[in-house]
Scaffold this active site. Structure first.
Site, PDB file in Angstrom:
ATOM      1  N   HIS A  65       6.729  -4.564   1.119  1.00 47.57           N
ATOM      2  CA  HIS A  65       6.222  -5.276   2.810  1.00 47.57           C
ATOM      3  C   HIS A  65       7.448  -5.409   3.681  1.00 47.57           C
ATOM      4  O   HIS A  65       7.249  -5.255   4.557  1.00 47.57           O
ATOM      5  CB  HIS A  65       4.959  -6.370   2.108  1.00 47.57           C
ATOM      6  CG  HIS A  65       3.441  -6.191   2.080  1.00 47.57           C
ATOM      7  ND1 HIS A  65       2.802  -6.647   2.172  1.00 47.57           N
ATOM      8  CD2 HIS A  65       4.188  -4.851   0.893  1.00 47.57           C
ATOM      9  CE1 HIS A  65       1.463  -5.665   1.292  1.00 47.57           C
ATOM     10  NE2 HIS A  65       2.232  -5.253   0.557  1.00 47.57           N
ATOM     11  N   HIS A 109      -3.074   3.232  -4.498  1.00 44.68           N
ATOM     12  CA  HIS A 109      -3.924   3.590  -3.723  1.00 44.68           C
ATOM     13  C   HIS A 109      -3.118   4.364  -2.092  1.00 44.68           C
ATOM     14  O   HIS A 109      -1.715   3.548  -3.007  1.00 44.68           O
ATOM     15  CB  HIS A 109      -3.923   1.922  -2.707  1.00 44.68           C
ATOM     16  CG  HIS A 109      -2.808   0.941  -2.888  1.00 44.68           C
ATOM     17  ND1 HIS A 109      -1.942   0.976  -1.497  1.00 44.68           N
ATOM     18  CD2 HIS A 109      -2.113  -0.201  -3.611  1.00 44.68           C
ATOM     19  CE1 HIS A 109      -1.258   0.006  -1.894  1.00 44.68           C
ATOM     20  NE2 HIS A 109      -0.951  -0.514  -2.575  1.00 44.68           N
ATOM     21  N   ASP A 111      -2.925   3.746   1.269  1.00 44.15           N
ATOM     22  CA  ASP A 111      -2.223   2.979   2.022  1.00 44.15           C
ATOM     23  C   ASP A 111      -1.594   2.627   1.933  1.00 44.15           C
ATOM     24  O   ASP A 111      -1.280   1.983   1.054  1.00 44.15           O
ATOM     25  CB  ASP A 111      -3.851   2.192   2.697  1.00 44.15           C
ATOM     26  CG  ASP A 111      -3.638   0.986   2.291  1.00 44.15           C
ATOM     27  OD1 ASP A 111      -4.034   1.043   0.305  1.00 44.15           O
ATOM     28  OD2 ASP A 111      -4.260   0.311   2.797  1.00 44.15           O
ATOM     29  N   GLU A 126      -6.047  -1.050   0.725  1.00 44.46           N
ATOM     30  CA  GLU A 126      -6.284  -2.080  -0.624  1.00 44.46           C
ATOM     31  C   GLU A 126      -5.261  -3.039   0.535  1.00 44.46           C
ATOM     32  O   GLU A 126      -4.965  -4.304   0.034  1.00 44.46           O
ATOM     33  CB  GLU A 126      -4.905  -1.301  -1.405  1.00 44.46           C
ATOM     34  CG  GLU A 126      -4.868  -2.258  -2.258  1.00 44.46           C
ATOM     35  CD  GLU A 126      -3.391  -3.426  -2.748  1.00 44.46           C
ATOM     36  OE1 GLU A 126      -3.756  -4.077  -3.172  1.00 44.46           O
ATOM     37  OE2 GLU A 126      -2.814  -3.184  -1.668  1.00 44.46           O
ATOM     38  N   GLU A 127      -4.655  -2.637   1.124  1.00 50.39           N
ATOM     39  CA  GLU A 127      -3.311  -3.714   2.128  1.00 50.39           C
ATOM     40  C   GLU A 127      -5.025  -4.668   3.249  1.00 50.39           C
ATOM     41  O   GLU A 127      -3.697  -5.994   3.668  1.00 50.39           O
ATOM     42  CB  GLU A 127      -2.613  -2.981   3.080  1.00 50.39           C
ATOM     43  CG  GLU A 127      -1.505  -2.030   1.931  1.00 50.39           C
ATOM     44  CD  GLU A 127      -0.843  -3.383   0.724  1.00 50.39           C
ATOM     45  OE1 GLU A 127      -1.065  -4.798   0.929  1.00 50.39           O
ATOM     46  OE2 GLU A 127       0.550  -2.660   0.354  1.00 50.39           O
ATOM     47  N   GLU A 178       0.692  -0.351  -9.372  1.00 55.32           N
ATOM     48  CA  GLU A 178       1.707  -0.705  -8.229  1.00 55.32           C
ATOM     49  C   GLU A 178       3.049  -0.896  -9.308  1.00 55.32           C
ATOM     50  O   GLU A 178       3.292  -0.710 -10.311  1.00 55.32           O
ATOM     51  CB  GLU A 178       1.061  -1.941  -8.222  1.00 55.32           C
ATOM     52  CG  GLU A 178      -0.090  -2.354  -7.920  1.00 55.32           C
ATOM     53  CD  GLU A 178      -0.382  -1.915  -6.331  1.00 55.32           C
ATOM     54  OE1 GLU A 178       0.496  -2.454  -5.807  1.00 55.32           O
ATOM     55  OE2 GLU A 178      -1.213  -2.471  -6.204  1.00 55.32           O
TER      56      GLU A 178
END
Lengths: 361, 361
Positions: free
Chosen positions: A337, A76, A78, A134-135, A163
């Site tokens: 994150h 992903h 984003d 995705e987030e 990932e």
């Protein structure tokens, strides 16, 4: 309306850590992926061995060599919101790349782009998928949209999701289910509390169940998953002088891929059967699928000892499509994150060479 | 700015139930007592045996007959917000008066106004106090303001507060204290819950303490008070996928008048000593004071068997001024603040005749 920004030039043939930086430095918080998608599309279109397809802010590139097998390599594009941690910066010794997206997951995207550009004749046909959103909530997920609207684009014998896994193979993923457990009572003035029945006090028994719960470790296809059952929220109370008639405990169950969603829900209902239980959201687990020959071959080629994936990733989506899938990418997932998100440069290079080894074997 | 409304004519010499209705039908939610205070002041000023004093939205009227004793008869003139239950209405058989304020406490105010007008030469000097803002935070309470700014106006040997007691004498009042009990833990992703420590789960032990607590019944000056210890609020949780690092339980302790505020706090700290405890607000209890001769005489005159007051009233304020005080008024206190607030007409009349008996003996 402002003019769309011109695509950023991306060098897919150069250093993969530099490519990671360049991708991070194009801000692309979920919902704002237009520029990075344009830039990826333009870079891939320079390679005639690739068929490039654009769908919203998803970019798909694939080889069509007529190989016996096809694999998906996906990531992903984003990120979660920026926390004053862009543009990226390198540690003084040049070993650590800092900033939003370095772990989750521009490193994995850079590896996939480098493979796409550099491996012209892979031993398996490849479908590279770069997707948006995705987030955020599952309904916006770009990969989910493709699976509903153009499922033929995702058809494959195996999928690798880039990932972060600290560059080791992580198989499958936990499922997650959230339920509200509600206790009820009878409101009364707190000066005459014996005329009421306290719903918050009753929630003590719900917390007792959680405190006494023995989370299991479960082996699935050779990997050991550790489950968890936790209150992630609690609320109750009407006013400072009122016996509360309602208390809600929000419980999150993370479960191993030996269980379907129905089985997970049945387990929770057996635990909390005495109370009103409402499922608020759920995502299925994915079996590691490492028993499949194609997966075993992948593990042999990239090396290392596979581990289980804690947390939920889009491998579960491939799993529901019947496609064995694993996570394999640079960066420590515990730093995803975080404000101090950072990825060892060596892991980005290691992932690239491992995957190149597999695709050129 | 609009012109202030003209005072409503109140007939203090007529039927006390009709007077109650008239008072209820002047809306006077806390903070909006100007019109009812003006109306009360104007009505009282018609009686030359009374000295009438205005202070903000408080109205004081007193006899100055040089009697050996002085007593206060007090009532608040505000109500909690109206719940579509005004103007008042009578039950078809004429026995029940319905609507906001009928219980808390326009009935008690009507009784005091009728006494003020009708008992010209009481056996004790009387200070009638009609005050504002009882139903809101203590700092706005009109009686509290008078006690700070004009304490001489409240000087007396005994006080009767016309709060609803179903027309029986209720002595003293419970104290109330609220504390926040906080548990702490360590945040972590709920997919790796073993890396954190769940503060909501720890609150289970706080609820265990509340569930195991045996509230006591305590006799003070001949009346039995029933205590209570209850969670009135609970909150915790950061996000649906995060192990919470904090949970707060709001606990309300209602305690008998054998304890000071300090003793009540010490008791709570001994119960919850393991946790962070913060007192958020507190009001002292008041001893019934029925042992004082003046109080005993009052009880004899009005008749009935005194009971304890559950809940907190302004008798505690008189108690801190060293003035024995009781609650005695029409209406069932359990119906105070309810949408279906309603008061038997007979109780209003009964309170008036009991107090008249006392003051003319």
């Amino acid at each position: 309306m402002t003019e769309p920004a011109a695509p950023v030039k991306l060098d897919l043939a150069g250093d993969v850590a530099e490519l990671t930086r360049a991708l991070c430095d194009i801000p692309s918080v979920s919902g704002d992926e237009l520029l990075i998608a344009d830039s990826i599309q333009e870079a891939l279109q320079a390679y005639p061995h690739l068929e490039v397809i654009r769908d919203g802010n998803c970019v798909i590139a694939r080889t069509n060599l007529g190989r016996a097998e096809r694999v998906v390599i996906a990531g992903h594009i984003d990120t979660v919101p920026i926390a004053d941690n862009l543009p990226t910066w390198l540690s003084p010794d040049g070993t650590m790349l800092h900033g939003r997206g370095t772990v989750d997951m521009k490193g994995g995207v850079a590896v996939a782009l480098a493979l796409a550009a550099q491996v012209e004749a892979p031993s398996r046909d490849i479908t590279y998928v770069f997707y948006d959103c995705e987030e955020v909530e599952a309904t916006r997920n770009g990969l989910g949209r493709l699976s509903r609207t153009r499922p033929e684009l995702l058809q494959a014998d195996f999928a690798v999701l880039g990932e972060p896994t600290s560059a080791v193979v992580e198989g499958g993923c936990q499922g997650t289910m959230r339920i509200e457990v509600e206790t009820t009572g009878t409101a009364a003035h707190s000066a005459r509390s014996w005329m009421g029945s306290n719903a918050i006090h009753k929630a003590g028994a719900v917390l007792d169940i959680l405190n006494e719960y023995q989370a299991r470790e479960i082996e699935v296809d050779g990997l050991v998953y550790r489950e968890g059952l936790n209150a992630v929220g609690i609320s109750g109370g009407i006013a400072g002088n009122v016996i509360p008639d309602r208390c809600t405990v929000l419980v999150n169950y993370r479960f191993a891929p030996d269980k379907t969603l129905d089985e997970a829900e049945a387990h929770l209902r057996s635990l909390f059967g005495e109370y009103a239980v409402k499922v608020t959201d759920a995502s299925p687990a994915a079996r590691p699928g490492l028993n499949a020959p194609v997966a075993a071959e992948f593990v042999r080629a990239v090396g290392g000892t596979p581990g289980p994936k804690f947390g939920w990733t889009d491998v579960a989506l491939f799993s529901t499509l019947g496609i064995p899938a694993v996570n394999f990418g640079p960066g420590n997932p515990s730093l995803a994150h975080k404000d101090d998100e950072q990825c060892p440069v060596s892991e980005i290079a290691a992932c690239l060479s491992a995957l190149r080894r597999w695709l050129t074997a």
